[in-house]
Design a protein around this motif. Structure first.
Motif, PDB file in Angstrom:
ATOM      1  N   TRP A   1       0.603  -1.460  -0.364  1.00 27.44           N
ATOM      2  CA  TRP A   1      -0.603   0.080  -0.139  1.00 27.44           C
ATOM      3  C   TRP A   1       1.132   1.670   0.202  1.00 27.44           C
ATOM      4  N   ALA A   2       1.713   1.266   0.555  1.00 30.24           N
ATOM      5  CA  ALA A   2       2.438   2.248   0.968  1.00 30.24           C
ATOM      6  C   ALA A   2       3.581   2.484  -0.737  1.00 30.24           C
ATOM      7  N   ALA A   3       4.137   1.375  -1.226  1.00 30.95           N
ATOM      8  CA  ALA A   3       4.880   1.327  -2.461  1.00 30.95           C
ATOM      9  C   ALA A   3       3.497   2.203  -3.151  1.00 30.95           C
ATOM     10  N   PHE A   4       2.230   1.635  -3.363  1.00 30.66           N
ATOM     11  CA  PHE A   4       1.237   2.735  -4.421  1.00 30.66           C
ATOM     12  C   PHE A   4       1.715   3.918  -3.874  1.00 30.66           C
ATOM     13  N   ILE A   5       1.268   4.390  -2.664  1.00 30.49           N
ATOM     14  CA  ILE A   5       1.026   5.906  -2.586  1.00 30.49           C
ATOM     15  C   ILE A   5       3.217   6.749  -3.156  1.00 30.49           C
ATOM     16  N   ALA A   6       3.886   5.471  -3.259  1.00 28.70           N
ATOM     17  CA  ALA A   6       5.240   6.478  -2.891  1.00 28.70           C
ATOM     18  C   ALA A   6       4.697   6.383  -4.907  1.00 28.70           C
ATOM     19  N   PHE A   7       4.814   5.505  -5.551  1.00 27.84           N
ATOM     20  CA  PHE A   7       4.657   5.398  -6.629  1.00 27.84           C
ATOM     21  C   PHE A   7       3.272   6.767  -7.597  1.00 27.84           C
ATOM     22  N   ALA A   8       2.560   7.132  -6.856  1.00 25.12           N
ATOM     23  CA  ALA A   8       1.518   8.280  -6.477  1.00 25.12           C
ATOM     24  C   ALA A   8       2.636   9.091  -6.952  1.00 25.12           C
ATOM     25  N   VAL A   9       2.699  10.059  -5.648  1.00 31.45           N
ATOM     26  CA  VAL A   9       3.703  10.074  -5.326  1.00 31.45           C
ATOM     27  C   VAL A   9       5.427  10.628  -6.327  1.00 31.45           C
ATOM     28  N   LEU A  10       5.556   9.447  -7.017  1.00 28.49           N
ATOM     29  CA  LEU A  10       6.490   9.505  -8.026  1.00 28.49           C
ATOM     30  C   LEU A  10       5.874  10.133  -9.592  1.00 28.49           C
TER      31      LEU A  10
ATOM     32  N   ALA B   1      11.098   1.670  -9.922  1.00 29.20           N
ATOM     33  CA  ALA B   1      11.636   2.079  -8.956  1.00 29.20           C
ATOM     34  C   ALA B   1      13.617   2.014  -8.623  1.00 29.20           C
ATOM     35  N   LEU B   2      13.970   0.964  -9.131  1.00 24.75           N
ATOM     36  CA  LEU B   2      15.517   1.041  -8.823  1.00 24.75           C
ATOM     37  C   LEU B   2      16.013   1.105 -10.148  1.00 24.75           C
ATOM     38  N   PHE B   3      15.388   1.134 -11.350  1.00 19.41           N
ATOM     39  CA  PHE B   3      15.823   2.032 -12.854  1.00 19.41           C
ATOM     40  C   PHE B   3      16.499   3.447 -12.390  1.00 19.41           C
TER      41      PHE B   3
ATOM     42  N   ALA C   1      11.166   6.115  -2.358  1.00 22.15           N
ATOM     43  CA  ALA C   1      10.641   5.213  -1.013  1.00 22.15           C
ATOM     44  C   ALA C   1      10.041   4.043  -1.777  1.00 22.15           C
ATOM     45  N   GLY C   2       9.454   4.375  -3.186  1.00 28.83           N
ATOM     46  CA  GLY C   2       8.391   3.275  -4.244  1.00 28.83           C
ATOM     47  C   GLY C   2       9.607   1.934  -4.039  1.00 28.83           C
ATOM     48  N   LEU C   3      10.635   2.183  -4.375  1.00 27.61           N
ATOM     49  CA  LEU C   3      11.802   1.159  -4.175  1.00 27.61           C
ATOM     50  C   LEU C   3      12.003   0.333  -2.728  1.00 27.61           C
ATOM     51  N   ALA C   4      12.250   0.946  -1.581  1.00 27.30           N
ATOM     52  CA  ALA C   4      12.557   0.785  -0.766  1.00 27.30           C
ATOM     53  C   ALA C   4      10.904  -0.399  -0.014  1.00 27.30           C
ATOM     54  N   CYS C   5       9.412   0.411  -0.476  1.00 23.15           N
ATOM     55  CA  CYS C   5       8.534  -0.242   0.233  1.00 23.15           C
ATOM     56  C   CYS C   5       8.276  -1.434  -1.069  1.00 23.15           C
ATOM     57  N   GLY C   6       8.755  -1.833  -1.873  1.00 30.11           N
ATOM     58  CA  GLY C   6       8.365  -2.550  -3.139  1.00 30.11           C
ATOM     59  C   GLY C   6       8.972  -3.092  -2.878  1.00 30.11           C
ATOM     60  N   LEU C   7      10.452  -3.636  -2.417  1.00 32.02           N
ATOM     61  CA  LEU C   7      11.478  -4.234  -1.520  1.00 32.02           C
ATOM     62  C   LEU C   7      10.898  -5.367  -0.935  1.00 32.02           C
ATOM     63  N   MET C   8       9.980  -4.554  -0.032  1.00 29.28           N
ATOM     64  CA  MET C   8       9.953  -5.398   1.142  1.00 29.28           C
ATOM     65  C   MET C   8       8.889  -5.888   0.916  1.00 29.28           C
ATOM     66  N   ALA C   9       7.822  -5.276   0.304  1.00 29.05           N
ATOM     67  CA  ALA C   9       6.648  -6.272  -0.152  1.00 29.05           C
ATOM     68  C   ALA C   9       6.988  -7.272  -0.795  1.00 29.05           C
ATOM     69  N   VAL C  10       7.592  -6.931  -1.744  1.00 34.09           N
ATOM     70  CA  VAL C  10       8.211  -8.153  -2.506  1.00 34.09           C
ATOM     71  C   VAL C  10       9.304  -9.445  -1.605  1.00 34.09           C
ATOM     72  N   TRP C  11      10.075  -9.114  -0.696  1.00 36.63           N
ATOM     73  CA  TRP C  11      10.750  -9.806   0.127  1.00 36.63           C
ATOM     74  C   TRP C  11       9.779 -10.379   0.772  1.00 36.63           C
ATOM     75  N   SER C  12       8.805  -9.724   1.587  1.00 33.53           N
ATOM     76  CA  SER C  12       8.017 -10.638   2.565  1.00 33.53           C
ATOM     77  C   SER C  12       6.560 -11.719   1.140  1.00 33.53           C
ATOM     78  N   GLY C  13       6.774 -10.999   0.695  1.00 30.22           N
ATOM     79  CA  GLY C  13       5.806 -11.884  -0.199  1.00 30.22           C
ATOM     80  C   GLY C  13       6.199 -13.230  -0.900  1.00 30.22           C
ATOM     81  N   CYS C  14       8.167 -12.857  -1.283  1.00 33.62           N
ATOM     82  CA  CYS C  14       8.447 -14.303  -1.244  1.00 33.62           C
ATOM     83  C   CYS C  14       8.767 -15.266  -0.436  1.00 33.62           C
ATOM     84  N   VAL C  15       8.833 -14.852   0.579  1.00 36.02           N
ATOM     85  CA  VAL C  15       9.013 -15.675   2.205  1.00 36.02           C
ATOM     86  C   VAL C  15       8.165 -16.330   1.648  1.00 36.02           C
ATOM     87  N   TRP C  16       6.933 -15.391   1.993  1.00 42.12           N
ATOM     88  CA  TRP C  16       5.556 -16.782   1.465  1.00 42.12           C
ATOM     89  C   TRP C  16       5.497 -17.738   1.375  1.00 42.12           C
TER      90      TRP C  16
END
Lengths: 62, 232
Positions: free
Chosen positions: B53-62, B128-130, B87-102
């Motif tokens: 959710w936070a990543a989506f907010i960050a991408f809207a700000v972007l 965002a990484l690019f 912010a999009g990169l950081a939150c995106g990585l957190m969501a991807v990481w936790s999703g991969c582990v789950w």
């Protein structure tokens, strides 16, 4: 691996990532402010906040 | 040392996240053990969903920042572009990481290349990484800002696509837990913890965006000072 091990790995990874990200951002902000203050004091000037790229572009547009 | 608004908001966000974590482990009810392969791992979602959710907010700000820079040449727009991409990169990585582990716990595989939600969100994080790495390796100028802003503008197309992906192409990723159909709804207690998590992540990301904008302001001030020092 056990169910709870996955849970711990996920949360620890996120906590670690958040801590690193926040620490980097806050310490960079403080370091920059200290450098600017030191430079301004040594040069005895007070600079204004402005974006040189945007202002150069404004000049070109006019 | 003066107190910065960004750091205060960051601190509030962290307190909220710790409360969410405590409630997720000690108060939120367990899921039906027959409905999941790894029922305990489901508690990841109290941070995973708010991070996305936070990543989506960050991408809207972007997106807003990119548009403001590209069409108005707004210095504020450029600051928002930088803050949003970081912010999009950081939150995106957190969501991807936790999703991969789950995914590894629940599905037996961390990633499903056929799932639209995973792939569009992964692409957003890569975008965002690019932007973050590209900006660090390029000299700052009108041309480079225009290029990165264009990517920020077009990349935003992936946000609504990612949002509707689980509604249109349900393959592996669970459907929406809020605003979905009756089958996908969650219990009141779980929804409350999730909401506290979403508010906390939103607060944290606002703090990060404010601090990141301040850093950009300092960098520009430093550059100006350097030019004055060099006699330009």
């Amino acid at each position: 691996m056990e169910d709870k091990t996955y849970l711990s790995i996920a949360y620890l990874g996120m906590i670690f990532g958040l801590a690193i990200w926040t620490w980097t951002v806050v310490s960079r902000s403080r370091n920059l402010e200290q450098r600017i203050n030191a430079m301004e004091q040594s040069l005895n000037i007070k600079s204004v906040d402005s974006d040189s790229v945007a202002s150069v572009n404004d000049t070109n547009d006019n | 040392m003066r107190v910065r608004a960004g750091e205060v908001v960051l601190g509030l966000g962290f307190i909220g996240l710790m409360i969410t974590l405590f409630l997720a482990f000690n108060w939120a009810p367990s899921v039906n053990i027959n409905a999941f392969q790894a029922p305990e791992s489901q508690r990841i979602f109290y941070w995973h969903v708010p991070a996305a959710w936070a990543a989506f907010i960050a991408f809207a700000v972007l997106f807003v920042g990119s548009a403001l820079w590209f069409f108005k040449r707004s210095p504020l727009g450029w600051k928002l572009h930088i803050a949003g991409s970081e912010a999009g990169l950081a939150c995106g990585l957190m969501a991807v990481w936790s999703g991969c582990v789950w995914g590894a716990a629940e599905w037996g595989t961390p990633w499903d290349w056929e799932d639209w939600r995973l792939n569009t969100f992964g692409l957003l994080t890569l975008l965002a990484l690019f932007l973050v790495l590209g900006r660090q390796s390029q000299p700052d100028g009108v041309e480079s800002r225009d290029t990165f802003s264009t990517f920020g503008l077009y990349g935003f197309v992936l946000v609504p696509l990612t949002y509707v992906a689980t509604r249109i192409w349900v393959i592996r990723h669970p459907g929406p837990v809020i605003g979905g159909d009756e089958e996908s709804s969650i219990s009141g207690d779980m929804a409350l913890v999730l909401m506290i998590g979403a508010i906390s992540f939103t607060t944290l990301i606002v703090g990060h965006i404010l601090t990141s904008m301040e850093i950009t302001k300092f960098e520009q001030r430093l550059e100006r000072l350097q030019k004055e020092l060099d006699g330009e």
